[in-house]
Design a protein around this motif. Sequence first.
Motif, PDB file in Angstrom:
ATOM      1  N   ALA A 144     -21.682  32.880 -89.422  1.00 29.86           N
ATOM      2  CA  ALA A 144     -21.405  32.009 -88.282  1.00 29.86           C
ATOM      3  C   ALA A 144     -22.663  31.293 -87.813  1.00 29.86           C
ATOM      4  CB  ALA A 144     -20.790  32.820 -87.141  1.00 29.86           C
ATOM      5  N   GLN A 145     -23.497  30.840 -88.751  1.00 34.50           N
ATOM      6  CA  GLN A 145     -24.701  30.116 -88.389  1.00 34.50           C
ATOM      7  C   GLN A 145     -24.333  28.726 -87.879  1.00 34.50           C
ATOM      8  OE1 GLN A 145     -27.121  30.073 -91.855  1.00 34.50           O
ATOM      9  NE2 GLN A 145     -27.346  32.282 -91.917  1.00 34.50           N
ATOM     10  N   GLU A 146     -25.133  28.234 -86.974  1.00 36.66           N
ATOM     11  CA  GLU A 146     -24.879  26.912 -86.399  1.00 36.66           C
ATOM     12  C   GLU A 146     -25.125  25.824 -87.440  1.00 36.66           C
ATOM     13  OE1 GLU A 146     -26.805  24.163 -82.956  1.00 36.66           O
ATOM     14  OE2 GLU A 146     -26.567  26.282 -82.522  1.00 36.66           O
ATOM     15  N   THR A 147     -24.177  24.938 -87.586  1.00 40.09           N
ATOM     16  CA  THR A 147     -24.303  23.832 -88.523  1.00 40.09           C
ATOM     17  C   THR A 147     -25.244  22.785 -87.951  1.00 40.09           C
ATOM     18  OG1 THR A 147     -22.046  24.197 -89.250  1.00 40.09           O
ATOM     19  CG2 THR A 147     -23.009  22.075 -89.782  1.00 40.09           C
ATOM     20  N   GLU A 148     -26.119  22.266 -88.799  1.00 36.53           N
ATOM     21  CA  GLU A 148     -27.039  21.214 -88.377  1.00 36.53           C
ATOM     22  C   GLU A 148     -26.243  19.972 -88.000  1.00 36.53           C
ATOM     23  OE1 GLU A 148     -30.236  19.151 -90.943  1.00 36.53           O
ATOM     24  OE2 GLU A 148     -30.988  21.139 -90.411  1.00 36.53           O
ATOM     25  N   HIS A 149     -26.643  19.294 -86.946  1.00 39.74           N
ATOM     26  CA  HIS A 149     -25.935  18.116 -86.441  1.00 39.74           C
ATOM     27  C   HIS A 149     -26.658  16.851 -86.880  1.00 39.74           C
ATOM     28  CE1 HIS A 149     -23.500  15.711 -83.772  1.00 39.74           C
ATOM     29  NE2 HIS A 149     -24.596  15.178 -83.265  1.00 39.74           N
ATOM     30  N   LEU A 150     -25.900  15.884 -87.368  1.00 40.48           N
ATOM     31  CA  LEU A 150     -26.454  14.594 -87.782  1.00 40.48           C
ATOM     32  C   LEU A 150     -26.257  13.598 -86.644  1.00 40.48           C
ATOM     33  CD1 LEU A 150     -27.696  12.970 -90.123  1.00 40.48           C
ATOM     34  CD2 LEU A 150     -25.370  12.389 -90.810  1.00 40.48           C
ATOM     35  N   GLU A 151     -27.342  12.986 -86.230  1.00 39.12           N
ATOM     36  CA  GLU A 151     -27.318  12.001 -85.142  1.00 39.12           C
ATOM     37  C   GLU A 151     -27.812  10.669 -85.681  1.00 39.12           C
ATOM     38  OE1 GLU A 151     -26.710  10.626 -81.311  1.00 39.12           O
ATOM     39  OE2 GLU A 151     -26.421  12.703 -81.891  1.00 39.12           O
ATOM     40  N   VAL A 152     -26.966   9.638 -85.589  1.00 35.46           N
ATOM     41  CA  VAL A 152     -27.334   8.309 -86.077  1.00 35.46           C
ATOM     42  C   VAL A 152     -27.147   7.303 -84.945  1.00 35.46           C
ATOM     43  CG1 VAL A 152     -26.897   6.504 -87.772  1.00 35.46           C
ATOM     44  CG2 VAL A 152     -26.578   8.909 -88.413  1.00 35.46           C
ATOM     45  N   THR A 153     -28.192   6.555 -84.662  1.00 29.09           N
ATOM     46  CA  THR A 153     -28.146   5.499 -83.657  1.00 29.09           C
ATOM     47  C   THR A 153     -28.476   4.190 -84.351  1.00 29.09           C
ATOM     48  OG1 THR A 153     -28.983   7.060 -82.017  1.00 29.09           O
ATOM     49  CG2 THR A 153     -29.056   4.728 -81.441  1.00 29.09           C
ATOM     50  N   ILE A 154     -27.623   3.180 -84.175  1.00 27.64           N
ATOM     51  CA  ILE A 154     -27.878   1.875 -84.791  1.00 27.64           C
ATOM     52  C   ILE A 154     -28.085   0.841 -83.699  1.00 27.64           C
ATOM     53  CG2 ILE A 154     -25.410   1.396 -85.055  1.00 27.64           C
ATOM     54  CD1 ILE A 154     -26.166  -0.168 -87.645  1.00 27.64           C
ATOM     55  N   GLU A 155     -29.081  -0.020 -83.894  1.00 27.63           N
ATOM     56  CA  GLU A 155     -29.416  -1.043 -82.900  1.00 27.63           C
ATOM     57  C   GLU A 155     -29.731  -2.363 -83.581  1.00 27.63           C
ATOM     58  OE1 GLU A 155     -32.795   0.573 -80.858  1.00 27.63           O
ATOM     59  OE2 GLU A 155     -31.561   1.782 -79.529  1.00 27.63           O
ATOM     60  N   ALA A 156     -29.476  -3.439 -82.869  1.00 31.60           N
ATOM     61  CA  ALA A 156     -29.873  -4.777 -83.305  1.00 31.60           C
ATOM     62  C   ALA A 156     -31.038  -5.217 -82.434  1.00 31.60           C
ATOM     63  CB  ALA A 156     -28.709  -5.750 -83.159  1.00 31.60           C
ATOM     64  N   SER A 157     -31.998  -5.926 -83.030  1.00 28.26           N
ATOM     65  CA  SER A 157     -33.159  -6.376 -82.259  1.00 28.26           C
ATOM     66  C   SER A 157     -32.741  -7.350 -81.156  1.00 28.26           C
ATOM     67  CB  SER A 157     -34.212  -7.010 -83.164  1.00 28.26           C
ATOM     68  OG  SER A 157     -33.659  -8.101 -83.890  1.00 28.26           O
TER      69      SER A 157
END
Length: 117
Positions: A16-29
């Motif tokens: 029951a180990q914690e699953t790594e979380h993927l965080e993606v943020t996308i931005e336009a200049s």
Amino acid sequence: MKRLFLTVLLLAGCSAQETEHLEVTIEASKQNVEAFEPITITAQIEAGEKPVTENAEVDFELINPNGQTIGTVNPINNGDGTYSIETSFDASGVYRIISHVDYEEMHEMPEVEVKVK
């Protein structure tokens, strides 16, 4: 019987180990641009609060105001957890850019909109 139950609990606790979380943020200049004005689209990618600097598959899907895919572009890996492209659009309307990110067994696809005058 108690011994079997305890063994099952210990095995369940180990898996029951914690699953790594993927965080993606996308931005336009820039959110509002003129036709043919260059802009930079950047995705910031983190897993477990650490920048993902390698082993990620990243594509940017460009979608025109009619909802049709213009194409897919492989961004440049900047080596610091950011992946970017420079692009421009040739006609007015709202364009969507979706980042498709695969890292280990995780997938994220956030998007950003750019309005072309």
